[in-house]
Design an enzyme around this catalytic site. Sequence first.
Site, PDB file in Angstrom:
ATOM      1  N   HIS A 263      75.165  57.167 -51.144  1.00  0.00           N
ATOM      2  CA  HIS A 263      74.223  57.880 -51.995  1.00  0.00           C
ATOM      3  C   HIS A 263      74.932  58.603 -53.138  1.00  0.00           C
ATOM      4  O   HIS A 263      75.891  59.342 -52.925  1.00  0.00           O
ATOM      5  CB  HIS A 263      73.427  58.892 -51.163  1.00  0.00           C
ATOM      6  CG  HIS A 263      72.325  59.542 -51.937  1.00  0.00           C
ATOM      7  ND1 HIS A 263      71.097  58.955 -52.109  1.00  0.00           N
ATOM      8  CD2 HIS A 263      72.279  60.726 -52.613  1.00  0.00           C
ATOM      9  CE1 HIS A 263      70.327  59.743 -52.832  1.00  0.00           C
ATOM     10  NE2 HIS A 263      71.028  60.825 -53.159  1.00  0.00           N
ATOM     11  N   HIS A 300      70.709  69.512 -49.235  1.00  0.00           N
ATOM     12  CA  HIS A 300      71.668  70.194 -50.100  1.00  0.00           C
ATOM     13  C   HIS A 300      71.121  71.550 -50.537  1.00  0.00           C
ATOM     14  O   HIS A 300      69.905  71.771 -50.581  1.00  0.00           O
ATOM     15  CB  HIS A 300      72.060  69.333 -51.302  1.00  0.00           C
ATOM     16  CG  HIS A 300      70.906  68.808 -52.108  1.00  0.00           C
ATOM     17  ND1 HIS A 300      70.086  67.799 -51.665  1.00  0.00           N
ATOM     18  CD2 HIS A 300      70.460  69.135 -53.339  1.00  0.00           C
ATOM     19  CE1 HIS A 300      69.172  67.521 -52.578  1.00  0.00           C
ATOM     20  NE2 HIS A 300      69.378  68.326 -53.605  1.00  0.00           N
ATOM     21  N   ASP A 306      68.119  76.195 -60.074  1.00  0.00           N
ATOM     22  CA  ASP A 306      66.785  75.793 -59.638  1.00  0.00           C
ATOM     23  C   ASP A 306      66.594  74.319 -59.979  1.00  0.00           C
ATOM     24  O   ASP A 306      67.006  73.864 -61.053  1.00  0.00           O
ATOM     25  CB  ASP A 306      65.712  76.620 -60.346  1.00  0.00           C
ATOM     26  CG  ASP A 306      65.516  77.996 -59.729  1.00  0.00           C
ATOM     27  OD1 ASP A 306      66.359  78.401 -58.916  1.00  0.00           O
ATOM     28  OD2 ASP A 306      64.526  78.658 -60.084  1.00  0.00           O
ATOM     29  N   HIS A 336      67.190  72.345 -49.431  1.00  0.00           N
ATOM     30  CA  HIS A 336      66.081  71.395 -49.420  1.00  0.00           C
ATOM     31  C   HIS A 336      66.659  69.996 -49.231  1.00  0.00           C
ATOM     32  O   HIS A 336      67.860  69.770 -49.356  1.00  0.00           O
ATOM     33  CB  HIS A 336      65.228  71.488 -50.678  1.00  0.00           C
ATOM     34  CG  HIS A 336      65.893  70.933 -51.904  1.00  0.00           C
ATOM     35  ND1 HIS A 336      66.787  71.656 -52.657  1.00  0.00           N
ATOM     36  CD2 HIS A 336      65.804  69.724 -52.502  1.00  0.00           C
ATOM     37  CE1 HIS A 336      67.197  70.939 -53.665  1.00  0.00           C
ATOM     38  NE2 HIS A 336      66.632  69.745 -53.595  1.00  0.00           N
TER      39      HIS A 336
END
Length: 387
Positions: A263, A300, A306, A336
């Site tokens: 990834h 992560h 943000d 998240h």
Amino acid sequence: MPFYHKLGKIPPKRHTQFRKPDGSLYSEQLFGTVGFDGMYSNIYHEYRPTQVKEILKQYNVAPKIARANNMESLRLKGFDVKPEKDYLNSRKTVLTNSDCSIILAAPQESQKDYFYKNTDADELIFIHKGSGKLRTFLGNLDFKYGDYLLVPRGIIYKIDFDTEDNRLFIVESRRPIYTPKRYRNWFGQLLEHSPYCERDIRKPQELEHHDEKGEFLVKVKKQDDIFEMVYATHPFDVVGYDGYNFPYAFSIHDFEPITGRIHQPPPVHQTFETDAMVVCSFVPRLYDYHPLSIPAPYNHSNIDSDEVLYYVDGDFMSRNDIEAGQITLHPAGIVHGPHPGAAERSIGKTETEELAVMVDTFKPLQVTEDGLKLSDGTYYQSWLEKE
């Protein structure tokens, strides 16, 4: 944009006499950024561009803040923004900080009665729905679904739409927007490993020229106020210009994804940057090809930024129930990652058709009243595993 462009008529040497057929002088304007240290263009006008007849009124358009300090992951239903006829009135700021604002808009009509100039910020306008023409004093650009329109601060422009069904995702940046520096050599040219190159970027080719005196309304934004100013000559009186400071268009469909055996992190999707944020494009691509790869992203923590994702099209594999036009905000400081079951579902998948725009800001984003109205109120609980 760090490359040279020339359009229309210009003299052989800058800051020298450039005369009209009747012998009078064209009026030269240096259109620069970052004082005299940034990118600039030299513009030549039929008339002096300094002639303001009247300032009609001044009014504030600053967004109203609902949450100045937010730690809740949010999902905003962007298509719930109601269409409005006027272009400026349709723009609803949903997230903001001192460096940038994220805006949703659903304008139904073209700008007919006024021109617009944003002196606070560069504008990156992503076209989710609709087509038309961006008209500027430095030339025009046709646009359609998937286009980014980069409008540098100080550009006087109008937008013409072909239909009433338009959806825009706009990033206002108070810092100049550039191509990512790691994709440029020391001359400024985009390198071989860049996911796009100069030939993918559409520069203005149609210079709309008006030799007119009269009264022309220009709405000028400065420090979140709109000043309605009446110019004595048509703002599109430019006969030619050259330089590095001009609007351009780039299609998200021309972004060539970078893939790997495992990834790849979000920076491989980076499309634009400032010193305060980055903008990334998630496009259809092949998944990771390691025999034990997990295509879904790992959990992560955004400790220093943000993360905002605007979902454009396709099935976003890390989310369970995302729809086109929605925005998710993952605030700095909390973890998240993929929704329950997403990692497992991704194993064995070979490609994705997702399309999304991501904005990562280095300062926390405040949630506006217009933004909070769009929240579903439960998104932060969507990672809970069902018993």
